[in-house]
Design an enzyme around this catalytic site. Structure first.
Site, PDB file in Angstrom:
ATOM      1  N   SER A  11       0.855  -1.190   0.000  1.00 25.41           N
ATOM      2  CA  SER A  11       0.000   0.000   0.000  1.00 25.41           C
ATOM      3  C   SER A  11       0.886   1.233   0.000  1.00 25.41           C
ATOM      4  O   SER A  11       1.750   1.401   0.868  1.00 25.41           O
ATOM      5  CB  SER A  11      -0.874   0.004   1.252  1.00 25.41           C
ATOM      6  OG  SER A  11      -1.304   1.326   1.524  1.00 25.41           O
ATOM      7  N   HIS A  36      -1.640  -1.663  -3.860  1.00 26.45           N
ATOM      8  CA  HIS A  36      -2.874  -1.401  -3.111  1.00 26.45           C
ATOM      9  C   HIS A  36      -3.007   0.108  -2.939  1.00 26.45           C
ATOM     10  O   HIS A  36      -2.113   0.760  -2.403  1.00 26.45           O
ATOM     11  CB  HIS A  36      -2.776  -2.115  -1.761  1.00 26.45           C
ATOM     12  CG  HIS A  36      -3.979  -2.002  -0.894  1.00 26.45           C
ATOM     13  ND1 HIS A  36      -5.070  -2.833  -1.016  1.00 26.45           N
ATOM     14  CD2 HIS A  36      -4.266  -1.169   0.133  1.00 26.45           C
ATOM     15  CE1 HIS A  36      -5.977  -2.513  -0.113  1.00 26.45           C
ATOM     16  NE2 HIS A  36      -5.517  -1.505   0.605  1.00 26.45           N
ATOM     17  N   ASP A  38      -5.239   3.169  -1.407  1.00 27.51           N
ATOM     18  CA  ASP A  38      -6.236   3.448  -0.366  1.00 27.51           C
ATOM     19  C   ASP A  38      -6.905   4.789  -0.602  1.00 27.51           C
ATOM     20  O   ASP A  38      -6.301   5.841  -0.381  1.00 27.51           O
ATOM     21  CB  ASP A  38      -5.552   3.451   1.008  1.00 27.51           C
ATOM     22  CG  ASP A  38      -5.141   2.064   1.439  1.00 27.51           C
ATOM     23  OD1 ASP A  38      -6.033   1.219   1.594  1.00 27.51           O
ATOM     24  OD2 ASP A  38      -3.929   1.821   1.610  1.00 27.51           O
ATOM     25  N   MET A  40      -9.630   7.455   0.501  1.00 27.08           N
ATOM     26  CA  MET A  40     -10.359   7.828   1.732  1.00 27.08           C
ATOM     27  C   MET A  40     -11.045   9.170   1.548  1.00 27.08           C
ATOM     28  O   MET A  40     -10.451  10.105   1.002  1.00 27.08           O
ATOM     29  CB  MET A  40      -9.387   7.936   2.898  1.00 27.08           C
ATOM     30  CG  MET A  40      -8.576   6.687   3.135  1.00 27.08           C
ATOM     31  SD  MET A  40      -7.449   6.922   4.511  1.00 27.08           S
ATOM     32  CE  MET A  40      -6.638   5.331   4.509  1.00 27.08           C
ATOM     33  N   HIS A  69      -8.811   0.170  -2.831  1.00 30.05           N
ATOM     34  CA  HIS A  69      -9.602  -0.042  -1.608  1.00 30.05           C
ATOM     35  C   HIS A  69     -10.381   1.237  -1.341  1.00 30.05           C
ATOM     36  O   HIS A  69      -9.798   2.252  -0.956  1.00 30.05           O
ATOM     37  CB  HIS A  69      -8.611  -0.370  -0.471  1.00 30.05           C
ATOM     38  CG  HIS A  69      -9.224  -0.553   0.872  1.00 30.05           C
ATOM     39  ND1 HIS A  69      -8.460  -0.651   2.026  1.00 30.05           N
ATOM     40  CD2 HIS A  69     -10.509  -0.673   1.272  1.00 30.05           C
ATOM     41  CE1 HIS A  69      -9.250  -0.819   3.064  1.00 30.05           C
ATOM     42  NE2 HIS A  69     -10.509  -0.820   2.643  1.00 30.05           N
ATOM     43  N   MET A  71     -12.467   3.431   0.721  1.00 28.59           N
ATOM     44  CA  MET A  71     -12.965   3.745   2.064  1.00 28.59           C
ATOM     45  C   MET A  71     -13.768   5.039   1.942  1.00 28.59           C
ATOM     46  O   MET A  71     -13.372   6.097   2.439  1.00 28.59           O
ATOM     47  CB  MET A  71     -11.798   3.879   3.040  1.00 28.59           C
ATOM     48  CG  MET A  71     -11.220   2.525   3.430  1.00 28.59           C
ATOM     49  SD  MET A  71      -9.575   2.637   4.132  1.00 28.59           S
ATOM     50  CE  MET A  71      -8.612   2.669   2.633  1.00 28.59           C
ATOM     51  N   MET A 140     -10.242  -6.187   7.584  1.00 31.19           N
ATOM     52  CA  MET A 140      -9.429  -5.101   8.148  1.00 31.19           C
ATOM     53  C   MET A 140      -8.868  -5.562   9.488  1.00 31.19           C
ATOM     54  O   MET A 140      -9.609  -5.971  10.378  1.00 31.19           O
ATOM     55  CB  MET A 140     -10.263  -3.834   8.346  1.00 31.19           C
ATOM     56  CG  MET A 140     -10.609  -3.081   7.074  1.00 31.19           C
ATOM     57  SD  MET A 140      -9.194  -2.616   6.018  1.00 31.19           S
ATOM     58  CE  MET A 140      -8.140  -1.694   7.129  1.00 31.19           C
ATOM     59  N   GLY A 145      -8.201   3.913   8.015  1.00 35.14           N
ATOM     60  CA  GLY A 145      -8.003   5.364   8.012  1.00 35.14           C
ATOM     61  C   GLY A 145      -6.550   5.779   8.014  1.00 35.14           C
ATOM     62  O   GLY A 145      -6.213   6.816   7.456  1.00 35.14           O
ATOM     63  N   PHE A 146      -5.697   4.975   8.601  1.00 37.01           N
ATOM     64  CA  PHE A 146      -4.300   5.393   8.745  1.00 37.01           C
ATOM     65  C   PHE A 146      -3.365   4.193   8.601  1.00 37.01           C
ATOM     66  O   PHE A 146      -3.731   3.071   8.952  1.00 37.01           O
ATOM     67  CB  PHE A 146      -4.067   6.022  10.129  1.00 37.01           C
ATOM     68  CG  PHE A 146      -4.979   7.192  10.379  1.00 37.01           C
ATOM     69  CD1 PHE A 146      -4.654   8.466   9.926  1.00 37.01           C
ATOM     70  CD2 PHE A 146      -6.185   7.004  11.037  1.00 37.01           C
ATOM     71  CE1 PHE A 146      -5.513   9.537  10.133  1.00 37.01           C
ATOM     72  CE2 PHE A 146      -7.062   8.068  11.250  1.00 37.01           C
ATOM     73  CZ  PHE A 146      -6.720   9.340  10.798  1.00 37.01           C
ATOM     74  N   GLY A 147      -2.165   4.483   8.132  1.00 36.26           N
ATOM     75  CA  GLY A 147      -1.126   3.469   8.128  1.00 36.26           C
ATOM     76  C   GLY A 147      -0.441   3.429   9.492  1.00 36.26           C
ATOM     77  O   GLY A 147      -0.665   4.297  10.339  1.00 36.26           O
ATOM     78  N   ASP A 178      -5.402  -6.399   5.984  1.00 33.25           N
ATOM     79  CA  ASP A 178      -4.903  -5.037   5.760  1.00 33.25           C
ATOM     80  C   ASP A 178      -4.797  -4.321   7.099  1.00 33.25           C
ATOM     81  O   ASP A 178      -5.807  -4.060   7.748  1.00 33.25           O
ATOM     82  CB  ASP A 178      -5.900  -4.324   4.828  1.00 33.25           C
ATOM     83  CG  ASP A 178      -5.448  -2.937   4.408  1.00 33.25           C
ATOM     84  OD1 ASP A 178      -4.373  -2.499   4.823  1.00 33.25           O
ATOM     85  OD2 ASP A 178      -6.213  -2.297   3.655  1.00 33.25           O
ATOM     86  N   GLY A 179      -3.541  -4.023   7.482  1.00 36.61           N
ATOM     87  CA  GLY A 179      -3.319  -3.252   8.701  1.00 36.61           C
ATOM     88  C   GLY A 179      -2.403  -3.955   9.680  1.00 36.61           C
ATOM     89  O   GLY A 179      -2.697  -5.059  10.129  1.00 36.61           O
ATOM     90  N   GLY A 180      -1.259  -3.326   9.944  1.00 31.60           N
ATOM     91  CA  GLY A 180      -0.341  -3.856  10.964  1.00 31.60           C
ATOM     92  C   GLY A 180       0.393  -5.114  10.542  1.00 31.60           C
ATOM     93  O   GLY A 180       0.886  -5.865  11.392  1.00 31.60           O
ATOM     94  N   SER A 202       3.229   0.538   5.942  1.00 30.98           N
ATOM     95  CA  SER A 202       4.417   1.107   6.578  1.00 30.98           C
ATOM     96  C   SER A 202       5.587   0.127   6.649  1.00 30.98           C
ATOM     97  O   SER A 202       6.742   0.538   6.560  1.00 30.98           O
ATOM     98  CB  SER A 202       4.064   1.621   7.982  1.00 30.98           C
ATOM     99  OG  SER A 202       3.436   0.609   8.724  1.00 30.98           O
TER     100      SER A 202
HETATM  101  C1  DX5 Z   1      -5.571   1.584   6.373  1.00 34.35           C
HETATM  102  C2  DX5 Z   1      -5.322   1.178   4.946  1.00 34.35           C
HETATM  103  C3  DX5 Z   1      -4.135   0.339   4.772  1.00 34.35           C
HETATM  104  C4  DX5 Z   1      -2.824   0.945   5.242  1.00 34.35           C
HETATM  105  C5  DX5 Z   1      -2.074  -0.153   5.915  1.00 34.35           C
HETATM  106  O1  DX5 Z   1      -6.815   2.138   6.506  1.00 34.35           O
HETATM  107  O2  DX5 Z   1      -6.436   0.472   4.408  1.00 34.35           O
HETATM  108  O3  DX5 Z   1      -4.017  -0.205   3.461  1.00 34.35           O
HETATM  109  O4  DX5 Z   1      -2.030   1.492   4.239  1.00 34.35           O
HETATM  110  O5  DX5 Z   1      -0.945   0.361   6.509  1.00 34.35           O
HETATM  111  P1  DX5 Z   1      -0.031  -0.486   7.525  1.00 34.35           P
HETATM  112  O6  DX5 Z   1       0.454  -1.693   6.785  1.00 34.35           O
HETATM  113  O7  DX5 Z   1       1.048   0.465   7.889  1.00 34.35           O
HETATM  114  O8  DX5 Z   1      -0.900  -0.863   8.703  1.00 34.35           O
HETATM  115 ZN    ZN Z   2      -6.187  -0.626   2.436  1.00 33.46          ZN
END
Ligand code: DX5
Ligand code: ZN
Length: 230
Positions: A11, A36, A38, A40, A69, A71, A140, A145-147, A178-180, A202
């Site tokens: 992403s 990917h 994102d 938003m 994706h 959102m 999710m 919303g955030f990386g 997706d996420g962490g 990230s």
């Molecule tokens: C969060 C996004 C993700 C984001 C993941 O809302 O949908 O795609 O970029 O970031 P990381 O891998 O840092 O959690």
């Molecule tokens: Zn995403």
């Protein structure tokens, strides 16, 4: 049975937006399976990222499939525009919009691969009636919303339950998380639980060793986990 190949979907949300071309090149050189993206809207999620022009400009510089994706609220308003901008895959959230069956079929009719996403507090049962109509279910593993957020541990059980339902119904949808996700702990965990498509932000674009090395480490980690889970 050979376990399914795991797709790596970097992403770009955590890349430097003033140097997006370099991020795309690094993802390609690192062997990413797709990109990917994102999108938003500041309503469905408390953040605004980017929209159609970025998708269109990235389309012009890469052959990698674009996994968009959405959102955003009422995503059906924009699916045709994102298809025209070059999206190969479009994922909408079950929590937004009313007519998911219509939206998912409309995405397919545009020649784009449809996916359904669910937030951490949304139960797996909420997407059950969409499973036959999608190529991907995006679980999710953080609140969207955030990386750079912390992986929510309860997601692992959710992935396991989703995998059991897909197996029982003999449906081939990918399980995307997706996420962490990072190579040391969460990537192997989600793969062992049944995830087949890993979105990583990230841990790729903020990696000290750089995106290419990060993707290589992820590939290694998921291969090991995949073989161990046979
Ligand atoms: C969060 C996004 C993700 C984001 C993941 O809302 O949908 O795609 O970029 O970031 P990381 O891998 O840092 O959690
Ligand atoms: Zn995403």
């Amino acid at each position: 049975m050979t376990p399914p190949t795991v797709i790596l979907s970097p992403s770009i949300l955590d890349a430097n937006f003033a140097r997006l071309g370099e991020a795309v090149q690094a993802a390609e050189a690192g062997g990413a399976d797709c990109l990917h993206l994102d999108v938003m809207d500041g309503h469905f999620v408390p953040n605004i990222s980017f929209g159609l022009p970025i998708v269109r400009d990235i389309r012009a510089i890469t052959k990698l499939p674009l996994d968009v994706h959405l959102m955003i609220e009422a995503p059906e308003r924009y699916i045709e525009a994102f298809a025209k901008a070059g999206a190969n895959r479009l994922t909408v959230h079950i929590e937004t919009g009313y007519h998911h069956n219509r939206t998912l079929h409309a995405i397919r009719d545009l020649g784009v691969s449809p996916g359904i996403a669910l937030n951490p507090a949304t139960p797996v049962v909420a997407v059950e009636e969409t499973l036959a109509d999608v190529d991907r279910v995006l679980v999710m593993t953080v609140n969207p919303g955030f990386g750079g957020q912390k992986f929510i541990e309860a997601s692992l059980d959710k992935v396991r339950r989703l995998r059991a339902i897909l197996l029982e119904r003999r449906l081939g949808a990918q399980i995307q998380v997706d996420g962490g996700i990072e190579p040391k702990r969460t990537a192997p965990q989600v793969v062992r639980a049944g995830a087949t498509n890993l979105v990583v932000g990230s841990a790729v674009f903020k990696a000290a060793a750089g995106p290419q090395a990060a993707l290589a480490a992820l590939r290694e980690a998921v291969q090991t986990a995949r073989l161990a889970s046979v």
